[in-house]
Design a protein around this motif. Structure first.
Motif, mmCIF file in Angstrom:
data_model
loop_
_atom_site.group_PDB
_atom_site.id
_atom_site.type_symbol
_atom_site.label_atom_id
_atom_site.label_comp_id
_atom_site.label_asym_id
_atom_site.label_seq_id
_atom_site.Cartn_x
_atom_site.Cartn_y
_atom_site.Cartn_z
ATOM 1 N N TYR A 179 0.823 -1.226 0.000
ATOM 2 C CA TYR A 179 0.000 0.000 0.000
ATOM 3 C C TYR A 179 0.851 1.267 0.000
ATOM 4 O O TYR A 179 2.074 1.213 0.197
ATOM 5 N N ASP A 180 0.165 2.399 -0.200
ATOM 6 C CA ASP A 180 0.832 3.704 -0.151
ATOM 7 C C ASP A 180 0.681 4.219 1.281
ATOM 8 O O ASP A 180 -0.411 4.612 1.707
ATOM 9 N N GLU A 181 1.758 4.168 2.023
ATOM 10 C CA GLU A 181 1.693 4.443 3.474
ATOM 11 C C GLU A 181 1.225 5.880 3.776
ATOM 12 O O GLU A 181 0.509 6.106 4.752
ATOM 13 N N TYR A 182 1.610 6.826 2.916
ATOM 14 C CA TYR A 182 1.188 8.209 3.201
ATOM 15 C C TYR A 182 -0.307 8.382 2.930
ATOM 16 O O TYR A 182 -1.006 9.061 3.680
ATOM 17 N N GLU A 183 -0.787 7.704 1.901
ATOM 18 C CA GLU A 183 -2.229 7.768 1.602
ATOM 19 C C GLU A 183 -3.024 7.236 2.818
ATOM 20 O O GLU A 183 -4.046 7.804 3.208
ATOM 21 N N LEU A 184 -2.519 6.181 3.439
ATOM 22 C CA LEU A 184 -3.253 5.604 4.577
ATOM 23 C C LEU A 184 -3.189 6.518 5.798
ATOM 24 O O LEU A 184 -4.175 6.692 6.518
ATOM 25 N N LEU A 185 -2.019 7.115 6.027
ATOM 26 C CA LEU A 185 -1.930 8.040 7.161
ATOM 27 C C LEU A 185 -2.896 9.212 6.962
ATOM 28 O O LEU A 185 -3.594 9.628 7.889
ATOM 29 N N CYS A 186 -2.960 9.709 5.727
ATOM 30 C CA CYS A 186 -3.888 10.828 5.441
ATOM 31 C C CYS A 186 -5.334 10.366 5.621
ATOM 32 O O CYS A 186 -6.171 11.102 6.158
ATOM 33 N N ALA A 187 -5.642 9.138 5.173
ATOM 34 C CA ALA A 187 -7.014 8.631 5.325
ATOM 35 C C ALA A 187 -7.381 8.543 6.811
ATOM 36 O O ALA A 187 -8.503 8.900 7.212
ATOM 37 N N LEU A 188 -6.441 8.095 7.633
ATOM 38 C CA LEU A 188 -6.711 8.019 9.083
ATOM 39 C C LEU A 188 -6.997 9.409 9.640
ATOM 40 O O LEU A 188 -7.910 9.610 10.443
ATOM 41 N N ASP A 189 -6.196 10.374 9.198
ATOM 42 C CA ASP A 189 -6.381 11.743 9.679
ATOM 43 C C ASP A 189 -7.724 12.300 9.201
ATOM 44 O O ASP A 189 -8.461 12.935 9.972
ATOM 45 N N GLU A 190 -8.049 12.025 7.943
ATOM 46 C CA GLU A 190 -9.317 12.552 7.381
ATOM 47 C C GLU A 190 -10.541 12.041 8.130
ATOM 48 O O GLU A 190 -11.514 12.763 8.294
ATOM 49 N N VAL A 191 -10.497 10.783 8.592
ATOM 50 C CA VAL A 191 -11.679 10.264 9.302
ATOM 51 C C VAL A 191 -11.657 10.659 10.783
ATOM 52 O O VAL A 191 -12.515 10.254 11.558
ATOM 53 N N GLY A 192 -10.654 11.437 11.170
ATOM 54 C CA GLY A 192 -10.625 11.940 12.541
ATOM 55 C C GLY A 192 -10.055 10.954 13.543
ATOM 56 O O GLY A 192 -10.278 11.090 14.749
ATOM 57 N N PHE A 193 -9.279 9.980 13.069
ATOM 58 C CA PHE A 193 -8.664 9.034 14.005
ATOM 59 C C PHE A 193 -7.725 9.802 14.934
ATOM 60 O O PHE A 193 -6.885 10.571 14.478
ATOM 61 N N ASP A 194 -7.870 9.578 16.247
ATOM 62 C CA ASP A 194 -7.022 10.336 17.190
ATOM 63 C C ASP A 194 -6.345 9.400 18.199
ATOM 64 O O ASP A 194 -6.086 9.773 19.341
ATOM 65 N N GLY A 195 -6.040 8.196 17.734
ATOM 66 C CA GLY A 195 -5.390 7.236 18.635
ATOM 67 C C GLY A 195 -3.917 7.067 18.333
ATOM 68 O O GLY A 195 -3.270 7.931 17.742
ATOM 69 N N MET A 196 -3.430 5.909 18.732
ATOM 70 C CA MET A 196 -2.003 5.623 18.648
ATOM 71 C C MET A 196 -1.715 4.707 17.458
ATOM 72 O O MET A 196 -2.471 3.782 17.180
ATOM 73 N N MET A 197 -0.601 4.989 16.756
ATOM 74 C CA MET A 197 -0.129 4.095 15.680
ATOM 75 C C MET A 197 1.212 3.546 16.131
ATOM 76 O O MET A 197 2.118 4.333 16.449
ATOM 77 N N ILE A 198 1.349 2.242 16.148
ATOM 78 C CA ILE A 198 2.647 1.677 16.559
ATOM 79 C C ILE A 198 3.286 0.920 15.391
ATOM 80 O O ILE A 198 2.579 0.314 14.587
ATOM 81 N N PRO A 199 4.631 0.933 15.329
ATOM 82 C CA PRO A 199 5.262 -0.009 14.409
ATOM 83 C C PRO A 199 4.886 -1.393 14.913
ATOM 84 O O PRO A 199 4.849 -1.621 16.127
ATOM 85 N N ASP A 200 4.599 -2.312 14.010
ATOM 86 C CA ASP A 200 4.314 -3.679 14.452
ATOM 87 C C ASP A 200 5.588 -4.472 14.171
ATOM 88 O O ASP A 200 6.674 -3.981 14.442
ATOM 89 N N HIS A 201 5.485 -5.662 13.626
ATOM 90 C CA HIS A 201 6.723 -6.367 13.264
ATOM 91 C C HIS A 201 7.501 -5.452 12.311
ATOM 92 O O HIS A 201 6.895 -4.782 11.483
ATOM 93 N N THR A 202 8.818 -5.483 12.392
ATOM 94 C CA THR A 202 9.615 -4.721 11.416
ATOM 95 C C THR A 202 10.730 -5.631 10.896
ATOM 96 O O THR A 202 11.052 -6.640 11.530
ATOM 97 N N PRO A 203 11.365 -5.262 9.767
ATOM 98 C CA PRO A 203 12.525 -6.035 9.326
ATOM 99 C C PRO A 203 13.607 -6.042 10.409
ATOM 100 O O PRO A 203 13.719 -5.102 11.206
ATOM 101 N N HIS A 204 14.384 -7.105 10.406
ATOM 102 C CA HIS A 204 15.505 -7.245 11.343
ATOM 103 C C HIS A 204 16.739 -6.710 10.627
ATOM 104 O O HIS A 204 17.218 -7.291 9.649
ATOM 105 N N LEU A 205 17.240 -5.568 11.096
ATOM 106 C CA LEU A 205 18.370 -4.914 10.422
ATOM 107 C C LEU A 205 19.699 -5.465 10.952
ATOM 108 O O LEU A 205 19.736 -6.215 11.933
#
Ligand SMILES: O=C(O)C(=O)C[C@H](O)[C@H](O)CO
Length: 352
Positions: free
Chosen positions: A294-320
């Motif tokens: 997905y387009d991560e910025y599009e999703l962040l904007c969609a969350l903001d547009e619907v008035g989401f006011d909670g927490m976003m956490i990184p979930d699993h991430t690559p092991h660097l």
């Protein structure tokens, strides 16, 4: 924040906060871990309590986990946990999961269902009374499944799933039907939702991961948009929401902006796991938040547009390179990326 704890940890102190970045996926809030959280510019966390082990090996002796009890947790211990975190200047937004052993028979309709359900209701009550506003849960008796790992950019290691590599063995005593899992789920909701409403806790449902139709003989109920709508409509309540794991929804191949609009407009997004994958079931692998389906910025904007006011956490991430078990480096990358996106969004919408 220390002063909040003087007010008895009222969950209302979260209400005025904006959409924000948090951290989670750990169950060891040591002083060192909490310092690291602050160093990343984060003041909101959740704890992911997937195991019962009072002597959890990653906790130094003088920082033993305050949660004890092999079927339920007391309000005193939950308050001690919250206060430990607030003393570090951090808010405890959620407890995500109790160990599967606390409610396996509730999910599968086993012989200890009623006893486990009573204990679970007490734990939810205690989470609310301790001033922790969210309880994240899943409905996956056999947990999260992966079949291996693979390398993404620069050789960073990520987990992968390919249904062709599964064997046919059962995880439990027999095959379970979709109908009985839904029946058990509805019974659970009818019992726990009144408690959650009474103490002001939001119950937030995580998707089945991977969102296959069934695994090990057990249906994976929360594998698509349709079943999530059904879950939210079964026992309507303002206290029943989604732990919106974008990674799992990406694995499903659903239309993410539409999902965010649908649940966001109903105020049914409790918090967000921000991660992505390449591919969808039956075969996918995890990846960097800026390289997936997905387009991560599009999703962040969609969350903001619907008035989401909670927490976003990184979930699993690559092991660097030189990363730790908890992927300190992978998570730092995701937190920085999310902070940058949030800042860009704020700059774009300033004055609107
Ligand atoms: O599989 C995922 O995406 C997870 O985040 C797994 C976590 O354990 C989650 O709490 C499952 O409820």
């Amino acid at each position: 924040m220390a002063s909040d704890s003087n007010e008895g940890g009222s969950a209302s102190r979260f209400e005025e906060l904006p959409m924000r970045i948090g951290l989670g996926q750990f169950m060891d809030p040591t002083e060192k871990r909490l310092r690291y959280v602050k160093q990343l510019g984060v003041e909101d966390i959740l704890l992911n309590m997937y195991q019962y082990d009072p002597d959890y090996e990653h906790m130094p002796d003088d920082e033993r986990m305050p949660l004890e009890g092999d079927g339920e947790w007391s309000v005193e211990n939950l308050i001690a946990l919250r206060e430990r975190i607030e003393d570090a200047g951090i808010r405890l937004n959620a407890i995500e999961n109790v160990p599967i052993s606390f409610y396996e028979d509730v999910m599968l309709g086993g012989p200890n269902r009623d006893e486990q359900l009573e204990k679970l209701k007490r734990t939810i009550r205690h989470i609310g009374e301790a001033g922790i506003p969210i309880f994240g849960y899943h409905w996956a008796p056999a947990g999260v499944w992966r079949t291996g790992s693979t390398a993404v950019r620069g050789g960073a290691s990520v987990s992968a799933f390919d249904a062709d590599e599964l064997d046919a063995s059962l995880t439990h005593d027999r095959e379970y039907t979709e109908a009985e899992l839904w029946e058990n789920y509805e019974h659970f909701l009818r019992e726990v939702i009144p408690v959650a409403e009474e103490v002001g806790v939001d119950l937030c449902l995580h998707p089945s991961d991977p969102p296959m139709e069934r695994l090990g003989g057990v249906p994976q109920l929360f594998r698509n948009f349709e079943n999530f709508k059904r879950a939210m409509d079964l026992v309507p309540s303002e206290n029943h929401k989604l732990d919106l794991c974008l990674g799992c929804w990406s694995q499903m191949g659903e239309n993410l902006p539409e999902v965010i609009r649908y649940f966001g407009e109903r105020d049914e997004i409790g918090y967000v796991h921000f991660r992505d994958v390449e591919g969808t079931v039956p075969a996918f692998h995890e990846t960097f938040v800026d390289e997936g389906n997905y387009d991560e910025y599009e999703l962040l904007c969609a969350l903001d547009e619907v008035g989401f006011d909670g927490m976003m956490i990184p979930d699993h991430t690559p092991h660097l390179e030189d990363d730790t078990d908890w992927e300190h480096r992978g998570r730092a990358y995701t937190v920085g990326y999310l902070r940058g996106m949030l800042r860009a969004r704020r700059a774009e919408t300033r004055g609107e």
